[in-house]
Design an enzyme around this catalytic site. Structure first.
Site, short mmCIF file in Angstrom:
data_model
loop_
_atom_site.label_atom_id
_atom_site.label_comp_id
_atom_site.label_asym_id
_atom_site.label_seq_id
_atom_site.Cartn_x
_atom_site.Cartn_y
_atom_site.Cartn_z
N ARG A 112 -10.77 -2.04 -1.78
CA ARG A 112 -10.10 -2.96 -0.87
C ARG A 112 -10.73 -4.36 -0.88
O ARG A 112 -10.04 -5.36 -0.85
CB ARG A 112 -10.17 -2.38 0.55
CG ARG A 112 -9.25 -3.05 1.54
CD ARG A 112 -9.48 -2.53 2.96
NE ARG A 112 -9.66 -1.12 3.06
CZ ARG A 112 -8.71 -0.26 3.44
NH1 ARG A 112 -7.53 -0.69 3.77
NH2 ARG A 112 -8.98 1.03 3.52
N CYS A 121 16.18 4.59 6.17
CA CYS A 121 16.75 5.30 7.32
C CYS A 121 15.71 6.18 8.00
O CYS A 121 15.79 7.42 7.94
CB CYS A 121 17.93 6.15 6.86
SG CYS A 121 19.24 5.14 6.20
N1 LLP Z 1 -14.54 5.85 -3.62
C1 LLP Z 1 -13.89 6.96 -3.22
C2 LLP Z 1 -14.38 8.27 -3.64
C3 LLP Z 1 -12.75 6.84 -2.41
O1 LLP Z 1 -12.11 7.94 -2.02
C4 LLP Z 1 -12.29 5.55 -2.04
C5 LLP Z 1 -11.11 5.41 -1.19
C6 LLP Z 1 -12.99 4.42 -2.49
C7 LLP Z 1 -14.12 4.62 -3.27
C8 LLP Z 1 -12.57 3.01 -2.18
O2 LLP Z 1 -12.64 2.73 -0.83
P1 LLP Z 1 -12.46 1.25 -0.24
O3 LLP Z 1 -13.54 0.37 -0.79
O4 LLP Z 1 -11.13 0.75 -0.65
O5 LLP Z 1 -12.61 1.45 1.21
N2 LLP Z 1 -5.04 4.48 1.96
C9 LLP Z 1 -6.05 4.02 2.90
C10 LLP Z 1 -7.42 3.98 2.27
C11 LLP Z 1 -7.83 5.31 1.67
C12 LLP Z 1 -9.21 5.28 1.06
C13 LLP Z 1 -9.36 6.44 0.16
N3 LLP Z 1 -10.57 6.42 -0.60
C14 LLP Z 1 -5.63 2.65 3.44
O6 LLP Z 1 -4.57 2.17 3.06
O7 LLP Z 1 -6.32 2.08 4.28
#
Ligand code: LLP
Length: 423
Positions: free
Chosen positions: A280, A345
């Protein structure tokens, strides 16, 4: 993003009108220079305090190969959640120790293909190890610890640590997990966790690093394991609401490396490489969706209907997540409270119940949805015959189509109808 004196919106130097005219809407747009700047800001912060530091990019957040190649050029490895993500990494030219396989609840096929791929195998549970050993011995192994604590921005939805999470090895089992692996003759080890997502508090990163290191330190000391890397997962947050504070990345890096180096000394570990695998933070605020206002209803309330539906951007309907919305050419105008929805919908597609938007928002206006670069297109789907949008990369005044909009053929691509049903 830039807004000129007339309220017109540019993504890098490309007017959103150009995007809409050339590619139609809805379209995801990514700013290349912002992705690079995000990556470099974070990398230099962590390397400043702990030089042997590397980022892997969690490709699940945005798996467009153009986007992933930008991060590869910057030096990132890939964090893969599935075999197909290992294959995506391969398409980037990455494999071996540049790729980490962090799947969960794996099938035997996942295990076999994971082993064959030769990437770093990161196991989510002690029970997976004997199943892996049936098929072979990973050269490089780590376990994902659930440190008993996690945190997240959108309620419990993305809290990946603590007793309610499905992820990771219980702290009571981590010693046995590494012992079994060592006894099986595995020689190269790392350690991993991923307890939360979208955190903007530097103290959180210090706290979870301490938790991981206390567990791993004991393992290292008791089993004489020399950890080659410690991976703190992702979780570096971005502000979705304009009033939210920005993560102080320098402070986070400082806090993490401070506790990390203390714990290395406390447990007498050989200085392992420090790794993180954010997504992110790199791509979230570099991505936007350009959409069009197609319909306006004055009924129980005023609702603006756009082509940015829940299938285009799932986060608001799934998590109640907030995404800021701009209206091209009207940002300087008077505002009024209105609702905004997509065209699917389902009433969860009424994804903005009430928001102060430009009062005279009209048919044909272009909206720009912010912070859509992570978990945006990647979580889009086909529903109601509303198909996945196009993706465009902008760099300065240049723009490139990096994924074609789906069409009816994509909707029926894998469908087959038995002959007798066509009669
Ligand atoms: N590493 C692993 C093992 C993960 O499962 C994830 C994200 C990341 C790294 C990266 O995380 P970040 O830096 O993006 O926080 N769909 C949700 C977020 C799900 C995160 C899943 N794992 C949303 O839209 O907020």
């Amino acid at each position: 993003m830039r807004i000129d004196s007339k309220g017109l919106i540019y993504l890098e130097d490309v007017p959103v009108e150009t995007i809409a005219r050339e590619y139609g809407t809805p379209t995801y747009v990514y700013e290349e220079n912002r992705i690079r700047a995000n990556f470099r800001r974070a990398l230099s912060a962590f390397r400043k305090y702990y030089p042997d530091f590397r980022f892997f990019y969690a490709i699940k957040a945005n798996n467009n190969l153009a986007v992933a190649n930008i991060l590869r050029q910057e030096g990132a490895g890939i964090d893969a959640a599935s075999i197909n993500e290992i294959l995506l990494a391969k398409k980037l030219g990455l494999g071996g120790e540049d790729v980490m396989f962090s799947g969960n609840f794996l099938s035997d096929d996942d295990i076999k293909q994971g082993l064959e791929s030769g990437v770093i195998f990161n196991l989510d549970d002690i029970s997976i190890l004997p199943r892996v050993l049936k098929y072979g011995k990973p050269k490089f192994l780590s376990f994902r610890l659930n440190p008993g604590y996690g945190q997240c921005e959108v309620g419990d939805f993305v809290c990946n640590g603590g007793p309610n999470a499905k992820f990771g090895v219980h702290p009571d089992q981590i010693m046995d997990a590494y012992r079994l692996a060592k006894e099986a003759g595995i020689t190269r080890f790392g350690a991993h966790m991923m307890p939360g997502s979208c955190i903007r508090d530097p103290e959180y990163f210090r706290f979870i690093t301490g938790l991981l290191m206390d567990n791993i330190g004991k393992v290292g000391r008791e089993l004489g394991i020399n950890f080659e890397f410690i991976d703190l997962g992702g979780g570096l947050g971005i502000p979705y609401k304009h009033e939210d504070k920005v993560l102080d990345i320098d402070e986070a890096a400082k806090q993490v490396s401070d506790i990390f180096t203390r714990k290395i000394a406390e447990y007498g570990l050989n200085s392992p490489r420090l790794m993180m695998e954010p997504a992110r933070y790199f791509v979230g605020d570099a991505g936007y969706i350009v959409g069009t206002v197609h319909s306006i209803k004055n009924s129980y309330s005023k609702i603006i209907g756009t082509d940015v539906s829940m299938n285009t951007l799932a986060r608001p309907a799934m998590y109640g997540a907030y995404h800021h919305i701009y209206v091209n050419g009207r940002e300087k105008e008077e505002r009024a409270a209105v609702g905004l929805c997509g065209q699917v919908c389902e009433n969860t597609d009424f994804w903005v119940r009430e928001r102060m938007l430009p009062k005279d928002i009209s048919l044909g206006d272009l909206i720009v949805v912010e912070n859509a670069g992570a978990y945006g297109y990647a979580m889009s789907y086909q529903y109601n015959g509303r198909l996945r949008p196009a993706e465009v990369l902008v760099n300065g005044d240049k723009h490139y189509l990096i994924r074609t909009r789906e069409n009816i053929e994509d909707l029926v691509r894998n469908v087959s109808v038995p002959d007798y049903l066509t009669k």
